[in-house]
Scaffold this motif. Structure first.
Motif, PDB file in Angstrom:
ATOM      1  N   TYR A 134       0.845  -1.189   0.000  1.00 45.96           N
ATOM      2  CA  TYR A 134       0.000   0.000   0.000  1.00 45.96           C
ATOM      3  C   TYR A 134       0.881   1.238   0.000  1.00 45.96           C
ATOM      4  O   TYR A 134       2.110   1.142   0.154  1.00 45.96           O
ATOM      5  N   ALA A 135       0.289   2.419  -0.166  1.00 43.16           N
ATOM      6  CA  ALA A 135       1.039   3.671  -0.267  1.00 43.16           C
ATOM      7  C   ALA A 135       2.004   3.829   0.902  1.00 43.16           C
ATOM      8  O   ALA A 135       1.644   3.623   2.055  1.00 43.16           O
ATOM      9  N   GLY A 136       3.239   4.165   0.580  1.00 47.29           N
ATOM     10  CA  GLY A 136       4.285   4.341   1.581  1.00 47.29           C
ATOM     11  C   GLY A 136       5.044   3.058   1.877  1.00 47.29           C
ATOM     12  O   GLY A 136       6.142   3.097   2.428  1.00 47.29           O
ATOM     13  N   GLN A 137       4.475   1.917   1.531  1.00 52.96           N
ATOM     14  CA  GLN A 137       5.099   0.612   1.783  1.00 52.96           C
ATOM     15  C   GLN A 137       6.277   0.393   0.837  1.00 52.96           C
ATOM     16  O   GLN A 137       6.233   0.769  -0.320  1.00 52.96           O
ATOM     17  N   LYS A 138       7.314  -0.244   1.345  1.00 48.17           N
ATOM     18  CA  LYS A 138       8.465  -0.598   0.519  1.00 48.17           C
ATOM     19  C   LYS A 138       8.352  -2.055   0.111  1.00 48.17           C
ATOM     20  O   LYS A 138       7.807  -2.874   0.838  1.00 48.17           O
ATOM     21  N   PHE A 139       8.870  -2.352  -1.070  1.00 50.05           N
ATOM     22  CA  PHE A 139       8.910  -3.726  -1.554  1.00 50.05           C
ATOM     23  C   PHE A 139      10.081  -3.853  -2.519  1.00 50.05           C
ATOM     24  O   PHE A 139      10.654  -2.852  -2.950  1.00 50.05           O
ATOM     25  N   ALA A 140      10.434  -5.079  -2.846  1.00 52.64           N
ATOM     26  CA  ALA A 140      11.492  -5.325  -3.821  1.00 52.64           C
ATOM     27  C   ALA A 140      10.924  -6.147  -4.958  1.00 52.64           C
ATOM     28  O   ALA A 140      10.121  -7.057  -4.753  1.00 52.64           O
ATOM     29  N   LEU A 173      16.908 -14.462   2.155  1.00 54.23           N
ATOM     30  CA  LEU A 173      16.740 -13.042   1.879  1.00 54.23           C
ATOM     31  C   LEU A 173      17.962 -12.272   2.364  1.00 54.23           C
ATOM     32  O   LEU A 173      18.626 -12.678   3.319  1.00 54.23           O
ATOM     33  N   THR A 174      18.228 -11.164   1.707  1.00 56.13           N
ATOM     34  CA  THR A 174      19.317 -10.266   2.091  1.00 56.13           C
ATOM     35  C   THR A 174      18.711  -8.952   2.532  1.00 56.13           C
ATOM     36  O   THR A 174      17.871  -8.384   1.826  1.00 56.13           O
ATOM     37  N   LYS A 175      19.137  -8.477   3.696  1.00 54.04           N
ATOM     38  CA  LYS A 175      18.624  -7.208   4.210  1.00 54.04           C
ATOM     39  C   LYS A 175      19.156  -6.070   3.345  1.00 54.04           C
ATOM     40  O   LYS A 175      20.326  -6.018   3.000  1.00 54.04           O
ATOM     41  N   ALA A 230      13.861  -6.585   2.613  1.00 58.42           N
ATOM     42  CA  ALA A 230      14.803  -7.638   2.238  1.00 58.42           C
ATOM     43  C   ALA A 230      14.486  -8.149   0.839  1.00 58.42           C
ATOM     44  O   ALA A 230      13.338  -8.175   0.414  1.00 58.42           O
ATOM     45  N   TYR A 231      15.533  -8.556   0.116  1.00 60.89           N
ATOM     46  CA  TYR A 231      15.369  -9.031  -1.252  1.00 60.89           C
ATOM     47  C   TYR A 231      16.019 -10.395  -1.427  1.00 60.89           C
ATOM     48  O   TYR A 231      16.737 -10.875  -0.559  1.00 60.89           O
ATOM     49  N   ILE A 232      15.740 -11.020  -2.579  1.00 62.09           N
ATOM     50  CA  ILE A 232      16.268 -12.344  -2.892  1.00 62.09           C
ATOM     51  C   ILE A 232      17.589 -12.152  -3.640  1.00 62.09           C
ATOM     52  O   ILE A 232      17.604 -11.856  -4.833  1.00 62.09           O
ATOM     53  N   ILE A 255      18.777  -9.356 -10.830  1.00 60.16           N
ATOM     54  CA  ILE A 255      18.370  -7.949 -10.835  1.00 60.16           C
ATOM     55  C   ILE A 255      17.312  -7.744  -9.755  1.00 60.16           C
ATOM     56  O   ILE A 255      16.379  -8.534  -9.643  1.00 60.16           O
ATOM     57  N   VAL A 256      17.496  -6.687  -8.964  1.00 56.86           N
ATOM     58  CA  VAL A 256      16.546  -6.346  -7.903  1.00 56.86           C
ATOM     59  C   VAL A 256      16.268  -4.846  -7.975  1.00 56.86           C
ATOM     60  O   VAL A 256      17.202  -4.044  -8.100  1.00 56.86           O
ATOM     61  N   LEU A 257      15.002  -4.488  -7.906  1.00 61.85           N
ATOM     62  CA  LEU A 257      14.604  -3.089  -7.812  1.00 61.85           C
ATOM     63  C   LEU A 257      13.976  -2.863  -6.449  1.00 61.85           C
ATOM     64  O   LEU A 257      13.014  -3.539  -6.090  1.00 61.85           O
TER      65      LEU A 257
END
Length: 184
Positions: free
Chosen positions: A58-64, A97-99, A106-108, A113-115
């Motif tokens: 949702y708005a303001g939430q971070k994701f990868a 996952l990597t912080k 955290a991302y894989i 490639i990670v955004l």
């Protein structure tokens, strides 16, 4: 001559990605998707209104947005064909996952490639949530960059998704690459 096709959906070939995000208690979650496009520092993704991702992004939430390569079809299916509402996919499938060093989620790390993104707006209807986000950071495996830090197009190995209401398929990028311009 063209023929009209009656199907409720059609995907000509889009890159497959695995979203990582946090649930309401701050635990990492993952979902596979294929509906996206980028424009400058913006990305737009689509998720089913009934998905676990639609509940938590949702708005303001971070994701990868993690882009797997063609050797990682298992990761794609683990993120997409089991329910995050019923089980913790990351724990069940032992996804490492990597912080983020940039204040993101955290991302894989095994994905080439990670955004890292922050949601700016979500538009919802009965079936889908369209998520608009700012790309905060782009992370690439070193083998995708030359000594000047420029992207090596020939090294890109992403999984593409194509399908309709009848059948879904994974595709691979072709190795034939041509420069833009000069095709008149």
């Amino acid at each position: 001559m063209k023929q009209r096709v009656e199907t409720e959906k059609f995907y000509p070939a889009y890159p497959v990605f695995v979203l990582t995000y946090l649930n309401e208690v701050g635990e990492p979650q993952m979902s596979t998707g294929s509906s996206s496009y980028t424009l400058g520092d913006s990305i737009v993704i689509g998720v089913s209104a009934e998905s676990n991702a639609s509940k938590h992004i949702y708005a303001g939430q971070k994701f990868a947005v993690n882009f797997p390569n063609t050797e990682q079809l298992g990761l794609i299916e683990q993120g997409g064909f089991s329910s995050g509402k019923r089980n913790d996919k990351i724990k069940v499938h032992q996804i490492e996952l990597t912080k983020s060093n940039n204040g993101g989620v955290a991302y894989i790390d095994v994905c080439p490639i990670v955004l890292e993104c922050t949601v700016t707006q979500t538009v919802s209807d009965a079936d889908y949530h369209t998520i608009f986000a700012k790309i905060n950071t782009r992370l690439f495996e070193k083998n995708l960059l030359d000594s000047d830090g420029h992207f090596i197009h020939e090294e890109l190995d992403l999984v593409l998704f194509s399908g309709d209401a009848n059948e879904r398929k994974f595709r691979q990028l072709a190795t034939k690459i041509e420069k833009v311009g000069g095709h008149s």
